[in-house]
Structures are given as structure tokens and as C-alpha cells.
Scaffold this motif. Structure first.
Motif, PDB file in Angstrom:
ATOM      1  N   PHE A  96     -25.955  -1.307 -12.880  1.00  0.00           N
ATOM      2  CA  PHE A  96     -26.637  -2.493 -13.368  1.00  0.00           C
ATOM      3  C   PHE A  96     -27.940  -2.696 -12.614  1.00  0.00           C
ATOM      4  O   PHE A  96     -28.977  -2.981 -13.182  1.00  0.00           O
ATOM      5  N   SER A 221     -22.930  -8.303 -20.370  1.00  0.00           N
ATOM      6  CA  SER A 221     -22.609  -7.258 -21.339  1.00  0.00           C
ATOM      7  C   SER A 221     -21.718  -7.845 -22.425  1.00  0.00           C
ATOM      8  O   SER A 221     -21.067  -8.871 -22.217  1.00  0.00           O
ATOM      9  N   GLU A 222     -21.698  -7.187 -23.543  1.00  0.00           N
ATOM     10  CA  GLU A 222     -20.950  -7.708 -24.680  1.00  0.00           C
ATOM     11  C   GLU A 222     -19.502  -8.028 -24.344  1.00  0.00           C
ATOM     12  O   GLU A 222     -18.960  -9.050 -24.730  1.00  0.00           O
ATOM     13  N   MET A 259     -30.448  -6.517 -20.736  1.00  0.00           N
ATOM     14  CA  MET A 259     -29.257  -6.361 -21.571  1.00  0.00           C
ATOM     15  C   MET A 259     -29.413  -5.193 -22.545  1.00  0.00           C
ATOM     16  O   MET A 259     -28.462  -4.460 -22.784  1.00  0.00           O
ATOM     17  N   MET A 262     -28.719  -2.152 -20.678  1.00  0.00           N
ATOM     18  CA  MET A 262     -27.304  -1.972 -20.410  1.00  0.00           C
ATOM     19  C   MET A 262     -26.585  -1.388 -21.604  1.00  0.00           C
ATOM     20  O   MET A 262     -25.711  -0.545 -21.462  1.00  0.00           O
ATOM     21  N   ARG A 263     -26.988  -1.817 -22.797  1.00  0.00           N
ATOM     22  CA  ARG A 263     -26.331  -1.282 -23.990  1.00  0.00           C
ATOM     23  C   ARG A 263     -26.592   0.213 -24.119  1.00  0.00           C
ATOM     24  O   ARG A 263     -25.700   0.985 -24.445  1.00  0.00           O
ATOM     25  N   GLY A 267     -23.408   1.857 -23.014  1.00  0.00           N
ATOM     26  CA  GLY A 267     -22.709   1.785 -24.285  1.00  0.00           C
ATOM     27  C   GLY A 267     -21.886   3.013 -24.637  1.00  0.00           C
ATOM     28  O   GLY A 267     -20.658   2.967 -24.592  1.00  0.00           O
TER      29      GLY A 267
END
Lengths: 270, 270
Positions: A96, A221-222, A259, A262-263, A267
Motif C-alpha cells: 500500500f 479497498s473494495e 485507490m 490499489m485496484r 486486484g
DNA sequence: CCCGATAGTTCCATTATTCAGAACTCAATT
DNA sequence: AATTGAGTTCTGAATAATGGAACTATCGGG
């Protein structure tokens, strides 16, 4: 950090389910020593650890053997150097942090103020990174520090990303300390969280320290495996309320960029 | 235990005496994960840990439960945030660091170059502090890092403070890697240690990295409970050989001041 | 010099944790 | 449906942790 924390332990004793076997007991000791104001004698630890002498002696011996604790010349115990080694590695490689780094720098350039990246752990915020202007920085001064969640921009931003049940659980587990006359209470915090969810920005208006303000935005995150925030912090005379509003958008923008990163970075499988 | 025993064991901490029971086994796992290039899957860890699956599974579970490891969304293991928290505390309160801090700053002011404080742990040097000029520093970049002892000024300075038997033990336990064409060998290192003992200064003349030089001096407590060094580091074009000689004395001076501080701060019982 | 505290260490039978391996689940492949 | 790979859960057996007490310093008086 505030001058004297006293003995207020808003640790996660609350939902203390079951111990982690032997490791759990040792970590309690490690916490005792690292949270102390200074090196502790055997007897000091004995008093708070609630273990029989023989047991405690062996446990401290093991921790020392592993370099997690250190025995000073006079026999007192202090945190060991192995902790630094472990932490420096975990920090340097943190996914991160690496993803966020360029966006933090950009935000620092834009605002000229100090930029923080923090992440929620239990009922605290841990600072993962910090980008300052130009003066030589006391480097660990902030990074790794656990701070209260209810009076920091990053903390409130992070909270706003949580579903209500987790939010409630955290709020009820924390004891609210009164740092300044603006420090929130559980009730005002809940109201603010609602605002943050609407606007996308959290503010700290001298709620933790007089003369310090900040504007933050949530980063998560999601699947909520990462819940934290970015913030821009500075002295009140520079961070006027107009200035805070002005930077609200770029801070949200940085959060968005992180974000997205991060995806991409986390992901797919890899 | 199985047929595949002969694995690469040339890790630096290898030749430790007795295992520390359960804790020792868990620390091995923690080392595996923190030393990896990135997050590891269960199976990856299984391959190097040499533990049965069931056992490993429980151990990782405990480490995760305590926050020493973290499970990412895809199931891989990474170092946990608790490490940062523990380390930041241990660093902030470290007695030696606190004592040395003003002297490091003074030395930085005088030279304008980067100043390091390092301490010997096992056969490595761990950087305890770093004071840079003016650019915003990547903060954990150096602090907490374990570096080789035979090609850093601080490392060699620290070695020079040891009695011969400990020196021999360390030298023979380390595998000498060839970083640059100036990197020392066990023999040349021994000769240099003799020089350092005579002059009181260690030098790194592009032995670790081309273009980087440094001048250092040993810092140690009487009972050798602390063995380390201070150094001034910089690019070769600024740190000419004359410049290194010129700074040798102030570096020794800083080392002396730190040692005086240690005697006062740590000597009596308190 | 001895007394009584205070501080830290060692011993060892008892007990609780950890261990190892196999059986099991779950998901993707073929 | 069968196969493989990855991870999880379950079990008696092995091992390490436990805790109480006995032991050794070390200190400060009287």
C-alpha cells in the motif's frame, strides 16, 4: 505526542477473545515493555504481568534470546533491535505504501504542507508514511505510531469507510480522551462520520492538538482489507478554514488515485 | 525432516546456540516472510519452512492473529502492521539513540553530509539513526536496516572495539561478498582493524558502493553492551581523501561525546 | 558481622500446548 | 466426473510451558 499518556490503556482488551497460545502471552509482555516510559526491571514487569516469577523469567529469557527484548547493563529490560530490523523490512516492502508514495509526494508538492498516509488497525490509526516539506525530519517520529481514531483526520476518514456495525463496535470499544476543547465525543463523532460520508472529506479542527488542523480523505479497498486515509496537516495560521476547503478536493483526488492504484496493483491474482 | 534436508542455510543468524522453544520457531517464520521479496503464499512458506502443513497453518494463524503477519485479500502473507507499532516505540525511547542525537546533529551541521549511528547486532550493523542535510528523506530507507559489517565505516569501527576472540568469531561466521573492487577480504579486514585501533578512525573508500565514501569512529560502552559507531557519509567527489582526513577528528570527537553521555546516562543504577 | 529485605535465578513434577500426519473441503482443470 | 493443487480441520502422542518453592545474590543498616 502528548506529554504524558498516563496509564490510559485504550488497548483492545475489550474484545479479548482467546489468547494465541504461547505467542499471545509473550506478546503481552512485549507490549508491556514497549509501552513503558523506559526500561523496566524484572520486578516492575512482574507486578503488571500477573505471571509467576519462574514463568516470567523464562519468558523474558526467550524474548531476549530472540532479540525482541534487550537486557541493559543494570538488568533492566528494553525493546530489542530485532524489532527495528523486522519493521524496516516490512515497511520498505509494504504494498500500500509503495502504491501511495507518488501520490503523497504530489500532494505535498501541491500544498507545501505535511502529508500523511494512515491505516486502521483495531481501534487505532497507524501512520504508514509521512512526507514533509524540507526540514530534516525526525524520521520515526510519526511512522508506525498508533494514534487515536476519533481526533485525527485520517482516523475519522477511515471510520467513514466502515459499515455501521464495525463502526459501532469500534466507537464503543474506545475510551474518549479529552485532548482539546474541540475533541469529539462519541455522539459528535457519529454526526461527523455522517458528514464525511456525504462530503468525502474529514477535517481535524484542532481536536487533537491546539494549533494543528488537517484535511483528510478515506482510502480503502473494495473488500475493506485496507481501510485508511490521506491527510494534509499544518499549523492553524496557515490552514485557515478557506484553505482547508480549497484543499479538500485535491486530497480526495489523491485518495482516489491511490485507490485506483490499489485496484491495479492488488486486484488480479499475481 | 523429510528427504529434502540440504537447504540453503547461509542466513546470517544461522549459528545460534539453542532454539527458543515455540517462540524460536515462530520467529523463523516471521523472518522468512519479512525477508521475502514480496508476499508469500501458504505453499511458498511451506516449501522453505520445513514444517508439516497442519503445524505451519496453526503457526501462521497465531502470527496473523497477533498482527505480526497479515493475510492479503488473495491469501498471501505479508509482514503485519504491529511490527511498525512495536518498532516505532522501541526506536523513540532507545537510550543510546537519545543520547547520541544532539551529537549527530552537531556533526551533520559541521560537515553538511549525512551522519549515521549504527550498532552491532550479531554479524550485522543496524542503523539506529540518520541525520541528513535538507532534502525530504525516505525515512525508513536506512534506519533499522541490517548491513554487512565488513564494508561499512560503522561496521568496521564497531569491529575495532571488540576483543580478538569475538572479532574472530564474527569474521569467520560471515561470508564476504564482493560489492566493488575495493571490498575487503577477511585478511585485508583484519589488517584494517589493526589500523583503526591505532588511529581511532575507520574509512569506507567505495567498498560497498562505487562513488560513496565515509569516515567513522567507534562508539562503545565500557562493558561492550553497546558496540557501534558514528559515521559521515557522502559522494566521493565531495569526500576527497583530504576531506576524509579533515573530518576524522570531529568524527572521533562526536564518538567521544556520545560515550561520555552514555557513561552518565547509563552508568549509575537510576 | 550478621540480620532481614529485596531482587533475581534454578529446579522439577504437573499440565497444557504444540506437533505431525492424515483425512477433508473447495476450486479450478481436463 | 475425475484429477490436481491449495488450504483447512481433526486426532492421539510428544513436547514444551507452567508454577510453586527452594536457592543465591546484593544491599542497607544496626
Amino acid at each position: 505526542m502528548s506529554a504524558t499518556d498516563g496509564d490510559i490503556m485504550d488497548k483492545n482488551e475489550a474484545a479479548d477473545k482467546r489468547e494465541t497460545g504461547t505467542l499471545g502471552k509473550l506478546m503481552v509482555l512485549l507490549d508491556i515493555v514497549t509501552h513503558a516510559d523506559g526500561p523496566m526491571r524484572f520486578t516492575d514487569i512482574l507486578a503488571v504481568a500477573g505471571q509467576p516469577r519462574g514463568t516470567l523469567h523464562r519468558q523474558l529469557g526467550h524474548l531476549t534470546e530472540e532479540g525482541l527484548l534487550e537486557v541493559l547493563a543494570d538488568g533492566r529490560y528494553a525493546p530489542g533491535l530485532r524489532l527495528l530490523d523486522l519493521a524496516s523490512r516490512s515497511w520498505a516492502r509494504n504494498e500500500f505504501r509503495l502504491i501511495a508514495e507518488p501520490h503523497l509526494n504530489a500532494l505535498q508538492q501541491l500544498t507545501g504542507e505535511t502529508v500523511h498516509l494512515g491505516v486502521l488497525r483495531g481501534a487505532s490509526v497507524i501512520y504508514l508514511d509521512k512526507v514533509e516539506g524540507s526540514q530534516p525530519v525526525r524520521m520515526y517520529s510519526q511512522i508506525g505510531n498508533a494514534s487515536p481514531i476519533y481526533c485525527t483526520g485520517v482516523g475519522k476518514a477511515a471510520l467513514s469507510a466502515l459499515p455501521d456495525d464495525r463502526l459501532d463496535a469500534i466507537i464503543s470499544s474506545v475510551s474518549f480522551q479529552h485532548f482539546t476543547e474541540n475533541t469529539l465525543t462519541p455522539e459528535t463523532l457519529r454526526r461527523e462520520i455522517a458528514d464525511i460520508r456525504r462530503s468525502g472529506n474529514a477535517f481535524d479542527r484542532e481536536e487533537h492538538e491546539v494549533g494543528i488542523r488537517c484535511v483528510a480523505a478515506p482510502v480503502f479497498s473494495e473488500d475493506l482489507s485496507f481501510v485508511g486515509g490521506v491527510s494534509v496537516t499544518g499549523p492553524a495560521y496557515r490552514l485557515t478554514f478557506e484553505r482547508l476547503e480549497e484543499w479538500a478536493l485535491p486530497v480526495r483526488g489523491a485518495a482516489q488515485s491511490i485507490m485506483s492504484g490499489m485496484r491495479i496493483g492488488l486486484g488480479p491474482r499475481r
